[in-house]
Design an enzyme around this catalytic site. Structure first.
Site, PDB file in Angstrom:
ATOM      1  N   CYS A 131       2.848  55.154  73.695  1.00  0.00           N
ATOM      2  CA  CYS A 131       1.940  55.879  74.655  1.00  0.00           C
ATOM      3  C   CYS A 131       0.529  55.288  74.659  1.00  0.00           C
ATOM      4  CB  CYS A 131       2.132  57.232  74.122  1.00  0.00           C
ATOM      5  SG  CYS A 131       1.182  58.589  74.731  1.00  0.00           S
ATOM      6  N   ASP A 194      10.970  56.322  83.036  1.00  0.00           N
ATOM      7  CA  ASP A 194       9.446  56.770  82.668  1.00  0.00           C
ATOM      8  C   ASP A 194       8.599  56.482  84.136  1.00  0.00           C
ATOM      9  OD1 ASP A 194       6.934  57.274  81.317  1.00  0.00           O
ATOM     10  OD2 ASP A 194       7.229  55.622  79.915  1.00  0.00           O
ATOM     11  N   HIS A 226       9.869  58.278  79.043  1.00  0.00           N
ATOM     12  CA  HIS A 226       8.752  58.065  78.021  1.00  0.00           C
ATOM     13  C   HIS A 226       9.258  58.591  76.658  1.00  0.00           C
ATOM     14  CE1 HIS A 226       4.328  57.316  77.761  1.00  0.00           C
ATOM     15  NE2 HIS A 226       4.368  58.364  77.060  1.00  0.00           N
TER      16      HIS A 226
END
Length: 257
Positions: A131, A194, A226
């Protein structure tokens, strides 16, 4: 849930705990995990998600220790304070976007120095982040010579400072624009579903790396969005997570062992 990839089944094989890390003129906290058996081990800097140094990141450090690495996960929000409620993105975003890139790189270099200072350290250092930490991994690999192999897992905002700004004082240059300065082999991890980073950035990262003659491998994992390795969140996808863990091991074994 089935066993997450790399989960430590024999806790006696490793040891872990929080240390105080010297970074510039400050001291910050970091979670460190090492194999229990003495030996010569490479190091891995494990870089937190947007939420901070949560239990999952510490657990990943333990998983790396379990397969023969010393691992250090620095608390990048230590000076400024972690989000009050990591489950609330309105709390997370200002903390994540407010962390200066220069400060993050300094702390990541401090973690790499710490790993190199451990008894029996081989001197080889990898970095992996998730992330916002994926973005920090790319930034670190392009800004520092203290890392020998890097894995960017779904790093968001590698191409701009935040949703509203291309650059700003805290984030003066997009990591994607720094690929020409990459100092080590990089593995870029993307989920097909994502949206941040969008899959289109996988091709752009590869294109820029090839143009600059840099060693960059990328992979788009199908049926995954994600944070598909985050087994404590609804985003977890067991099949792609197991596949990724195998790829992580192969990449680090190739470049660090």
């Amino acid at each position: 849930m089935a066993n997450p990839p790399g989960v430590v089944t024999d806790p006696g094989r490793i040891k872990g705990g929080v240390v105080s890390l010297q970074s510039g003129g400050d001291r910050i906290a970091a979670y460190v995990a090492t194999p229990n058996q003495q030996g010569n081990y490479p190091g891995i800097v494990v870089i937190q998600e947007a939420f901070g140094l949560v239990d999952h990141i510490c657990d990943l450090a333990r998983r790396f220790a379990n397969i023969g690495y010393n691992a250090c996960a620095p608390a990048l929000y230590w000076r400024r304070g972690a989000p009050k409620n990591p489950d609330n993105m309105d709390d997370v975003r200002p903390v994540m976007f407010g962390l200066p890139d220069s400060e993050a790189v300094q702390d990541l270099e401090a973690a790499a120095d710490y790993l190199r200072s451990l008894p029996g350290a081989t001197g080889k250092i990898g970095a992996i982040g998730f992330c916002s930490g994926g973005r920090h991994t790319l930034l670190f690999a392009c800004s520092s010579r203290k890392v020998d192999a890097a894995i960017d897992c779904w790093g968001g905002f590698i191409n701009r400072a935040n949703p509203n700004e291309e650059t700003n004082a805290a984030r003066p240059k997009a990591p994607l624009d720094m690929v020409g300065q990459l100092n080590c082999p990089l593995f870029g991890v993307f989920g097909a579903e994502d949206e941040n980073p969008p899959v289109a950035l996988e091709a752009e990262l590869k294109r820029r790396a090839q143009a600059a003659g840099k060693d960059v491998t990328t992979k788009v994992y199908q049926n995954a969005g994600h944070a598909f390795l985050a087994d404590y969140r609804p985003s977890y996808r067991e099949g792609p997570a197991q596949e990724l863990w195998g790829d992580i091991r192969s990449f680090f074994d190739k470049h660090l062992k």
